[in-house]
Enzyme design. Structure first.
Site, mmCIF file in Angstrom:
data_model
loop_
_atom_site.group_PDB
_atom_site.id
_atom_site.type_symbol
_atom_site.label_atom_id
_atom_site.label_comp_id
_atom_site.label_asym_id
_atom_site.label_seq_id
_atom_site.Cartn_x
_atom_site.Cartn_y
_atom_site.Cartn_z
ATOM 1 N N LYS A 13 0.829 -1.218 0.000
ATOM 2 C CA LYS A 13 0.000 0.000 0.000
ATOM 3 C C LYS A 13 0.862 1.267 0.000
ATOM 4 O O LYS A 13 0.581 2.204 -0.713
ATOM 5 C CB LYS A 13 -0.876 0.082 1.266
ATOM 6 C CG LYS A 13 -1.878 -1.007 1.443
ATOM 7 C CD LYS A 13 -2.809 -0.686 2.604
ATOM 8 C CE LYS A 13 -2.135 -0.550 3.956
ATOM 9 N NZ LYS A 13 -1.498 -1.792 4.449
ATOM 10 N N ARG A 88 -8.788 0.729 9.846
ATOM 11 C CA ARG A 88 -8.361 -0.660 10.037
ATOM 12 C C ARG A 88 -9.421 -1.462 10.772
ATOM 13 O O ARG A 88 -9.249 -2.650 10.988
ATOM 14 C CB ARG A 88 -7.068 -0.699 10.839
ATOM 15 C CG ARG A 88 -5.803 -0.906 9.983
ATOM 16 C CD ARG A 88 -4.634 -0.748 10.910
ATOM 17 N NE ARG A 88 -3.449 -1.455 10.539
ATOM 18 C CZ ARG A 88 -2.398 -0.904 9.966
ATOM 19 N NH1 ARG A 88 -2.429 0.347 9.596
ATOM 20 N NH2 ARG A 88 -1.310 -1.622 9.735
ATOM 21 N N ARG A 122 12.109 -7.101 4.948
ATOM 22 C CA ARG A 122 12.015 -5.642 4.832
ATOM 23 C C ARG A 122 12.930 -4.948 5.826
ATOM 24 O O ARG A 122 12.992 -5.310 6.989
ATOM 25 C CB ARG A 122 10.571 -5.190 5.075
ATOM 26 C CG ARG A 122 10.392 -3.689 4.894
ATOM 27 C CD ARG A 122 8.946 -3.309 4.729
ATOM 28 N NE ARG A 122 8.218 -3.285 5.975
ATOM 29 C CZ ARG A 122 6.944 -2.874 6.084
ATOM 30 N NH1 ARG A 122 6.289 -2.486 5.014
ATOM 31 N NH2 ARG A 122 6.348 -2.873 7.252
ATOM 32 N N ARG A 152 12.235 -3.134 11.545
ATOM 33 C CA ARG A 152 11.200 -2.680 12.468
ATOM 34 C C ARG A 152 10.833 -3.818 13.415
ATOM 35 O O ARG A 152 10.780 -4.971 13.012
ATOM 36 C CB ARG A 152 9.949 -2.264 11.678
ATOM 37 C CG ARG A 152 9.978 -0.840 11.176
ATOM 38 C CD ARG A 152 8.921 -0.525 10.149
ATOM 39 N NE ARG A 152 7.579 -0.999 10.459
ATOM 40 C CZ ARG A 152 6.506 -0.752 9.699
ATOM 41 N NH1 ARG A 152 6.637 -0.022 8.596
ATOM 42 N NH2 ARG A 152 5.327 -1.231 10.017
ATOM 43 N N ARG A 163 0.115 -9.493 13.172
ATOM 44 C CA ARG A 163 -0.440 -8.417 12.329
ATOM 45 C C ARG A 163 -1.370 -8.987 11.265
ATOM 46 O O ARG A 163 -2.404 -8.412 10.950
ATOM 47 C CB ARG A 163 0.689 -7.635 11.656
ATOM 48 C CG ARG A 163 1.423 -6.727 12.613
ATOM 49 C CD ARG A 163 2.752 -6.311 12.046
ATOM 50 N NE ARG A 163 2.654 -5.237 11.072
ATOM 51 C CZ ARG A 163 3.618 -4.925 10.216
ATOM 52 N NH1 ARG A 163 4.741 -5.613 10.200
ATOM 53 N NH2 ARG A 163 3.477 -3.937 9.371
HETATM 54 P P1 AMP Z 1 1.637 0.254 9.426
HETATM 55 O O1 AMP Z 1 2.900 0.984 9.167
HETATM 56 O O2 AMP Z 1 0.451 0.816 8.679
HETATM 57 O O3 AMP Z 1 1.758 -1.240 9.248
HETATM 58 O O4 AMP Z 1 1.281 0.493 10.975
HETATM 59 C C1 AMP Z 1 2.178 0.122 12.005
HETATM 60 C C2 AMP Z 1 1.421 -0.035 13.304
HETATM 61 O O5 AMP Z 1 0.823 1.216 13.695
HETATM 62 C C3 AMP Z 1 0.259 -1.021 13.281
HETATM 63 O O6 AMP Z 1 0.672 -2.364 13.421
HETATM 64 C C4 AMP Z 1 -0.560 -0.523 14.477
HETATM 65 O O7 AMP Z 1 0.030 -0.900 15.706
HETATM 66 C C5 AMP Z 1 -0.434 0.987 14.339
HETATM 67 N N1 AMP Z 1 -1.507 1.512 13.454
HETATM 68 C C6 AMP Z 1 -1.361 2.066 12.224
HETATM 69 N N2 AMP Z 1 -2.540 2.436 11.715
HETATM 70 C C7 AMP Z 1 -3.474 2.085 12.636
HETATM 71 C C8 AMP Z 1 -4.893 2.179 12.685
HETATM 72 N N3 AMP Z 1 -5.582 2.688 11.665
HETATM 73 N N4 AMP Z 1 -5.520 1.717 13.790
HETATM 74 C C9 AMP Z 1 -4.840 1.205 14.839
HETATM 75 N N5 AMP Z 1 -3.495 1.071 14.855
HETATM 76 C C10 AMP Z 1 -2.809 1.506 13.757
#
Ligand code: AMP
Length: 208
Positions: A13, A88, A122, A152, A163
């Site tokens: 994405k 989400r 990654r 990360r 996840r």
């Molecule tokens: P991402 O980089 O989008 O994979 O987000 C990394 C982490 O941030 C996720 O695994 C969640 O812990 C938190 N996070 C990001 N977006 C959301 C969301 N919309 N709702 C809740 N937690 C989020």
């Protein structure tokens, strides 16, 4: 143009959002990036968010929605935005309906087996967020900004598993929620090939 990019973590994405952002001059709003910036602070709240992220769980809806609302109320979002990683949950999608309207939802599809492979290799620049792959050899510093390259915490095997489970349980119901506004694209090809039909779709959307 107000867009949502939907898809599992690691489906690509973010890379797609960057291309859309550059071509259509709308900002990419990544809630993950916003939380990563917040987690760098020293207070208790930041520590709590950091722990949730490291486990692969979701930050509570109320906090996430408030942060998102404040971000899209900023001046650079007045002509639109691409939401990358939000909503989400169904609760977040419903909250979003009370904040703003959405023109379209792009669903990025990729089999979980490929996602696990990509996320495990990654590597990310801890300063600018640029993405690299461990399969390209050992890299210590970012080619763009010189920042330190890290894995990360949430790209480690246990977090990846969690996840994807969270995605299946909490986020994938959004595919039905948005079924009437969904444009699907499979990301099993190169980024350029994946992006081509998306660009055509968005150009048509823009002209409507
Ligand atoms: P991402 O980089 O989008 O994979 O987000 C990394 C982490 O941030 C996720 O695994 C969640 O812990 C938190 N996070 C990001 N977006 C959301 C969301 N919309 N709702 C809740 N937690 C989020």
């Amino acid at each position: 143009m107000k867009l949502i990019l939907l898809g599992a973590p690691g489906s690509g994405k973010g890379s797609l959002a960057k291309k859309i952002s550059a071509d259509f001059a709308i900002p990419q709003i990544s809630t993950g990036d916003l939380f990563r910036a917040l987690a760098k602070k020293e207070d208790d709240f930041a520590k709590e968010v950091k722990a949730i992220m490291a486990s692969g769980g979701l930050v509570p809806d109320e906090i996430t929605c408030k942060m998102l609302k404040e971000r899209i109320e900023q001046e650079d979002c007045k002509n639109g935005f691409i939401l990358d990683g939000f909503p989400r949950t169904i609760a977040q999608a419903k909250a979003l309906e009370n904040i703003t309207s959405i023109d379209s939802v792009i669903l990025v599809e990729l089999p979980f087996s490929v996602i696990i492979e990509r996320l495990s290799s990654r590597r990310t620049c801890s300063s600018c967020g640029e993405i690299y792959s461990a399969t390209d050899g050992k890299l210590e510093n970012c080619k763009k900004c010189g920042g330190k390259i890290i894995q990360r915490d949430d790209d480690k095997p246990e977090s990846i598993k969690h996840r994807l489970k969270v995605y299946e349980q909490s986020t994938s119901p959004l595919i039905n929620f948005y079924s009437e506004r969904l444009f699907k694209v499979s990301n099993d090809k190169s980024l350029e090939e994946t992006y081509r039909p998306v660009k055509t779709f968005l150009k048509n959307l823009e002209e409507k």
